[in-house]
Design a protein around this motif. Structure first.
Motif, PDB file in Angstrom:
ATOM      1  N   ARG A 223      21.242  24.523  48.439  1.00 33.40           N
ATOM      2  CA  ARG A 223      20.165  23.964  47.604  1.00 33.40           C
ATOM      3  C   ARG A 223      18.947  23.637  48.456  1.00 33.40           C
ATOM      4  NH1 ARG A 223      24.397  21.511  44.741  1.00 33.40           N
ATOM      5  NH2 ARG A 223      24.318  19.626  46.023  1.00 33.40           N
ATOM      6  N   GLY A 224      19.206  23.044  49.634  1.00 34.31           N
ATOM      7  CA  GLY A 224      18.115  22.680  50.537  1.00 34.31           C
ATOM      8  C   GLY A 224      17.362  23.907  51.022  1.00 34.31           C
ATOM      9  N   ILE A 225      18.093  24.967  51.335  1.00 39.89           N
ATOM     10  CA  ILE A 225      17.461  26.213  51.790  1.00 39.89           C
ATOM     11  C   ILE A 225      16.619  26.807  50.663  1.00 39.89           C
ATOM     12  CG2 ILE A 225      17.984  28.628  52.376  1.00 39.89           C
ATOM     13  CD1 ILE A 225      20.440  27.429  53.969  1.00 39.89           C
ATOM     14  N   GLY A 226      17.196  26.793  49.446  1.00 41.80           N
ATOM     15  CA  GLY A 226      16.493  27.351  48.292  1.00 41.80           C
ATOM     16  C   GLY A 226      15.212  26.599  47.966  1.00 41.80           C
ATOM     17  N   ALA A 227      15.166  25.333  48.386  1.00 46.08           N
ATOM     18  CA  ALA A 227      13.982  24.514  48.089  1.00 46.08           C
ATOM     19  C   ALA A 227      12.857  24.761  49.093  1.00 46.08           C
ATOM     20  CB  ALA A 227      14.376  23.034  48.086  1.00 46.08           C
ATOM     21  N   ILE A 228      13.147  25.496  50.161  1.00 49.36           N
ATOM     22  CA  ILE A 228      12.099  25.790  51.144  1.00 49.36           C
ATOM     23  C   ILE A 228      11.512  27.161  50.820  1.00 49.36           C
ATOM     24  CG2 ILE A 228      11.570  26.121  53.601  1.00 49.36           C
ATOM     25  CD1 ILE A 228      13.966  24.261  54.231  1.00 49.36           C
ATOM     26  N   ASP A 229      10.215  27.187  50.604  1.00 53.10           N
ATOM     27  CA  ASP A 229       9.525  28.393  50.146  1.00 53.10           C
ATOM     28  C   ASP A 229       9.783  29.589  51.068  1.00 53.10           C
ATOM     29  OD1 ASP A 229       7.879  29.852  48.504  1.00 53.10           O
ATOM     30  OD2 ASP A 229       6.102  29.450  49.756  1.00 53.10           O
ATOM     31  N   GLY A 230      10.272  30.693  50.498  1.00 51.66           N
ATOM     32  CA  GLY A 230      10.461  31.923  51.265  1.00 51.66           C
ATOM     33  C   GLY A 230      11.870  32.103  51.832  1.00 51.66           C
ATOM     34  N   LEU A 231      12.662  31.055  51.875  1.00 50.55           N
ATOM     35  CA  LEU A 231      14.007  31.184  52.458  1.00 50.55           C
ATOM     36  C   LEU A 231      15.032  31.562  51.393  1.00 50.55           C
ATOM     37  CD1 LEU A 231      14.395  28.260  55.018  1.00 50.55           C
ATOM     38  CD2 LEU A 231      13.157  30.417  55.231  1.00 50.55           C
TER      39      LEU A 231
ATOM     40  N   VAL B 276      27.880  19.327  58.228  1.00 48.79           N
ATOM     41  CA  VAL B 276      27.666  18.591  56.974  1.00 48.79           C
ATOM     42  C   VAL B 276      27.094  17.212  57.308  1.00 48.79           C
ATOM     43  CG1 VAL B 276      28.803  17.568  54.956  1.00 48.79           C
ATOM     44  CG2 VAL B 276      29.483  19.849  55.755  1.00 48.79           C
ATOM     45  N   GLU B 277      27.656  16.600  58.356  1.00 45.55           N
ATOM     46  CA  GLU B 277      27.203  15.250  58.733  1.00 45.55           C
ATOM     47  C   GLU B 277      25.738  15.242  59.186  1.00 45.55           C
ATOM     48  OE1 GLU B 277      30.275  14.411  61.572  1.00 45.55           O
ATOM     49  OE2 GLU B 277      31.780  14.210  59.985  1.00 45.55           O
ATOM     50  N   SER B 278      25.264  16.361  59.736  1.00 44.33           N
ATOM     51  CA  SER B 278      23.890  16.406  60.257  1.00 44.33           C
ATOM     52  C   SER B 278      22.955  17.212  59.352  1.00 44.33           C
ATOM     53  CB  SER B 278      23.906  17.037  61.654  1.00 44.33           C
ATOM     54  OG  SER B 278      24.497  18.322  61.598  1.00 44.33           O
ATOM     55  N   LEU B 279      23.433  17.493  58.125  1.00 45.98           N
ATOM     56  CA  LEU B 279      22.700  18.414  57.256  1.00 45.98           C
ATOM     57  C   LEU B 279      21.287  17.933  56.895  1.00 45.98           C
ATOM     58  CD1 LEU B 279      22.695  20.997  55.600  1.00 45.98           C
ATOM     59  CD2 LEU B 279      23.725  19.721  53.719  1.00 45.98           C
ATOM     60  N   ALA B 280      21.158  16.654  56.563  1.00 48.30           N
ATOM     61  CA  ALA B 280      19.842  16.155  56.130  1.00 48.30           C
ATOM     62  C   ALA B 280      18.812  16.344  57.251  1.00 48.30           C
ATOM     63  CB  ALA B 280      19.946  14.688  55.725  1.00 48.30           C
ATOM     64  N   ASP B 281      19.223  16.064  58.487  1.00 44.62           N
ATOM     65  CA  ASP B 281      18.301  16.232  59.635  1.00 44.62           C
ATOM     66  C   ASP B 281      17.932  17.707  59.820  1.00 44.62           C
ATOM     67  OD1 ASP B 281      18.471  13.555  60.112  1.00 44.62           O
ATOM     68  OD2 ASP B 281      19.888  13.738  61.782  1.00 44.62           O
ATOM     69  N   TRP B 282      18.922  18.571  59.682  1.00 44.20           N
ATOM     70  CA  TRP B 282      18.680  20.002  59.879  1.00 44.20           C
ATOM     71  C   TRP B 282      17.700  20.533  58.832  1.00 44.20           C
ATOM     72  CZ3 TRP B 282      19.888  24.679  57.213  1.00 44.20           C
ATOM     73  CH2 TRP B 282      19.731  25.851  57.975  1.00 44.20           C
ATOM     74  N   LEU B 283      17.924  20.139  57.574  1.00 43.03           N
ATOM     75  CA  LEU B 283      17.048  20.614  56.498  1.00 43.03           C
ATOM     76  C   LEU B 283      15.617  20.096  56.666  1.00 43.03           C
ATOM     77  CD1 LEU B 283      19.419  20.351  53.398  1.00 43.03           C
ATOM     78  CD2 LEU B 283      18.448  22.469  54.351  1.00 43.03           C
ATOM     79  N   ARG B 284      15.510  18.826  57.071  1.00 49.11           N
ATOM     80  CA  ARG B 284      14.177  18.254  57.268  1.00 49.11           C
ATOM     81  C   ARG B 284      13.448  19.008  58.388  1.00 49.11           C
ATOM     82  NH1 ARG B 284      15.140  13.523  60.110  1.00 49.11           N
ATOM     83  NH2 ARG B 284      14.963  15.023  61.781  1.00 49.11           N
ATOM     84  N   ASP B 285      14.147  19.245  59.508  1.00 56.40           N
ATOM     85  CA  ASP B 285      13.524  19.954  60.624  1.00 56.40           C
ATOM     86  C   ASP B 285      13.202  21.400  60.258  1.00 56.40           C
ATOM     87  OD1 ASP B 285      13.559  17.686  62.110  1.00 56.40           O
ATOM     88  OD2 ASP B 285      15.101  18.323  63.527  1.00 56.40           O
ATOM     89  N   LEU B 286      14.069  22.013  59.456  1.00 60.52           N
ATOM     90  CA  LEU B 286      13.824  23.395  59.055  1.00 60.52           C
ATOM     91  C   LEU B 286      12.574  23.479  58.174  1.00 60.52           C
ATOM     92  CD1 LEU B 286      14.783  26.341  59.113  1.00 60.52           C
ATOM     93  CD2 LEU B 286      16.191  25.840  57.096  1.00 60.52           C
ATOM     94  N   ASP B 287      12.466  22.537  57.257  1.00 66.78           N
ATOM     95  CA  ASP B 287      11.295  22.478  56.384  1.00 66.78           C
ATOM     96  C   ASP B 287      10.016  22.351  57.223  1.00 66.78           C
ATOM     97  OD1 ASP B 287      10.066  22.426  53.896  1.00 66.78           O
ATOM     98  OD2 ASP B 287      10.087  20.228  53.804  1.00 66.78           O
ATOM     99  N   GLU B 288      10.065  21.459  58.212  1.00 66.92           N
ATOM    100  CA  GLU B 288       8.906  21.269  59.100  1.00 66.92           C
ATOM    101  C   GLU B 288       8.621  22.521  59.925  1.00 66.92           C
ATOM    102  OE1 GLU B 288       9.654  16.538  60.016  1.00 66.92           O
ATOM    103  OE2 GLU B 288       9.355  17.919  61.704  1.00 66.92           O
ATOM    104  N   ALA B 289       9.692  23.132  60.444  1.00 65.61           N
ATOM    105  CA  ALA B 289       9.519  24.313  61.300  1.00 65.61           C
ATOM    106  C   ALA B 289       8.894  25.462  60.503  1.00 65.61           C
ATOM    107  CB  ALA B 289      10.872  24.747  61.889  1.00 65.61           C
ATOM    108  N   VAL B 290       9.344  25.622  59.252  1.00 66.22           N
ATOM    109  CA  VAL B 290       8.794  26.687  58.403  1.00 66.22           C
ATOM    110  C   VAL B 290       7.317  26.411  58.088  1.00 66.22           C
ATOM    111  CG1 VAL B 290       8.898  27.675  56.067  1.00 66.22           C
ATOM    112  CG2 VAL B 290      10.995  27.457  57.422  1.00 66.22           C
ATOM    113  N   ALA B 291       7.009  25.153  57.784  1.00 68.41           N
ATOM    114  CA  ALA B 291       5.615  24.787  57.484  1.00 68.41           C
ATOM    115  C   ALA B 291       4.729  25.034  58.708  1.00 68.41           C
ATOM    116  CB  ALA B 291       5.547  23.323  57.038  1.00 68.41           C
ATOM    117  N   ALA B 292       5.218  24.642  59.884  1.00 65.04           N
ATOM    118  CA  ALA B 292       4.451  24.834  61.123  1.00 65.04           C
ATOM    119  C   ALA B 292       4.247  26.332  61.389  1.00 65.04           C
ATOM    120  CB  ALA B 292       5.178  24.179  62.296  1.00 65.04           C
TER     121      ALA B 292
END
Ligand SMILES: *Cc1c(COP(=O)(O)O)cnc(C)c1O
Length: 416
Positions: free
Chosen positions: A325-333, A385-401
């Motif tokens: 779901r988190g991946i799907g919410a990031i534009d283009g992924l 799974v335990e670190s998922l929220a951090d990974w998704l947040r960083d991925l969102d930022e990395a994609v935006a950057a």
């Protein structure tokens, strides 16, 4: 090489251990879920009982099970019996523990080759294996060791092995087909039933490489999620490899290699009787093996049981759903194909994923990558799974950057 010489004087144990602690500070934070492969976690208690049992048998040698350590032999037979039951061959099948997926695969290929040699009545015969190009390199390692040709065949549009394309590559010297359940690159399960049908029609040995998913898939299936039959319940499957030290959550090094019946399994042991010390027989490629890995595997299977594995599978797959779901919410992924378990390959439309990966690396994540097609790669256990929220947040930022400044963060390359 590092300019290190054999130490003239020994050091006190606490000094040596302190130095080790210091050195590991340079390693990636796997406990924090920042390594997308190599390390696995099911639960705290599975890790700790595996480690305690490993320690209890730290000094024993599984090579000596028959002559000195009958308890190790018994533990190993029980691990194999549990595995045969899990994979639908209780009562009729046979198998062995090994030190890992690669060893299990090399041994299964040798058993299949010797089975073919026996059928052809030619002790020096060499043939070929037909595998999908998503099959693990251990098959090519086996081919290199035994001088066998390995024919890699492109997968279908669904990223799964294509039985018709594989059939096109068969000839009279083909003795073996391989199905992955799932394959490492895309995490999808090959059509084992169709490949079993092909194997039966052409009298070939079908090996199912369930190294990475073997100990997870049955429990995901029991949860009611769609996982096709991939084990000995499928006609035509001759052998199957499944790694305890991956999603079995057992201490390394531990894998199982299983055969449909005892006559197939009988091809695996190596027997030698022409040297001063008398008959030497081993079922594994290695001689000395850690008994700790045998005891550790037995203890983890006994501790978790089917209900324990189901609980982990449920938490893990909910985590995978959340990740998707988190991946799907990031534009283009988007996730490639329809992976059944916890391996995800993520393509990025209009973006260079190798540059996105460099930006993730700068944020402390060891990048997992695929090159065909270019994609981020993640093999999720509970660490992720335990670190998922951090990974998704960083991925969102990395994609935006990356969208703001393409290639500005450097570029990674895909490697295993
Ligand atoms: C990990 C893996 C292997 C090899 O296992 P090792 O334990 O690393 O030797 C084989 N096949 C697949 C699909 C794998 O993911």
């Amino acid at each position: 090489m590092d300019d290190v010489r054999f130490p003239e004087r020994g050091l006190a144990a606490d000094q040596v251990l302190a130095e080790l602690e210091e050195r590991r500070a340079q390693d990636a934070d796997w406990r924090g879920g920042r390594v997308p492969l190599f390390v696995f976690k099911g639960s705290e208690s599975a890790t700790s009982i595996g480690q305690a049992a490993f320690d209890a048998y730290f000094n024993e040698n599984a090579l000596g099970a028959a002559r000195a350590f009958p308890s190790v032999g018994q533990l190993e037979r029980e691990v194999v019996a549990m595995a045969l039951d899990l994979f639908g061959a209780a009562g009729q099948g046979a198998g062995y523990m090994t030190t890992g997926g690669s060893e299990s695969i090399v041994l299964a290929v040798r058993a299949a080759r010797d089975h073919a040699r026996q059928a052809r009545g030619r002790a020096d015969w060499r043939g070929n294996l037909v595998v999908a190009d998503t099959a693990h390199p251990a098959f090519d390692k086996a081919g290199a060791l035994m001088d066998l040709e390995v024919r890699r065949v492109r997968v279908g549009d669904d990223l799964r092995a294509d039985p018709a394309a594989m059939e096109d590559r068969l000839d009279d010297d083909t003795f073996m087909l391989v199905a992955s359940a799932p394959c490492f690159p895309y995490g999808v399960i090959d059509p084992v039933a169709e490949l079993g049908e092909l194997a039966r029609r052409r009298a070939l040995w079908l090996h199912v490489d369930a190294c990475v998913g073997g100990y997870l898939a049955p429990f995901v299936r029991r949860l009611g999620r769609p996982v096709p039959a991939f084990d000995f319940s499928v006609p035509g499957v001759h052998s199957l490899s499944a790694d305890l030290h991956k999603f079995g959550f057992c201490p390394k090094p531990a894998s199982t290699v299983l055969y449909r019946d005892t006559s197939l399994a009988a091809h695996q042991p190596f027997a030698f009787d022409v040297w001063p010390s008398g008959p030497f027989t081993t079922a594994t490629l290695v001689g000395t093996r850690p008994a700790g890995a045998v005891a550790g595997a037995w203890a983890v299977l006994r501790h978790l049981g089917a209900d324990g594995y189901m609980g982990i599978a449920d938490r893990l797959m909910r985590g995978v759903d959340e990740c998707r779901r988190g991946i799907g919410a990031i534009d283009g992924l988007r996730v490639l194909g329809h992976p059944e378990l916890s391996i995800l390959a993520v393509a990025a439309d209009g973006l260079d994923v190798f540059s996105v990966a460099a930006r993730m690396k700068a944020r402390g994540w060891v990048p997992g990558l695929l090159r065909r097609p270019p994609a981020l790669h993640r093999m999720m256990s509970m660490l992720h799974v335990e670190s998922l929220a951090d990974w998704l947040r960083d991925l969102d930022e990395a994609v935006a950057a990356e969208r703001r400044e393409p290639g500005g963060g450097g570029r990674e390359t895909a490697r295993y």
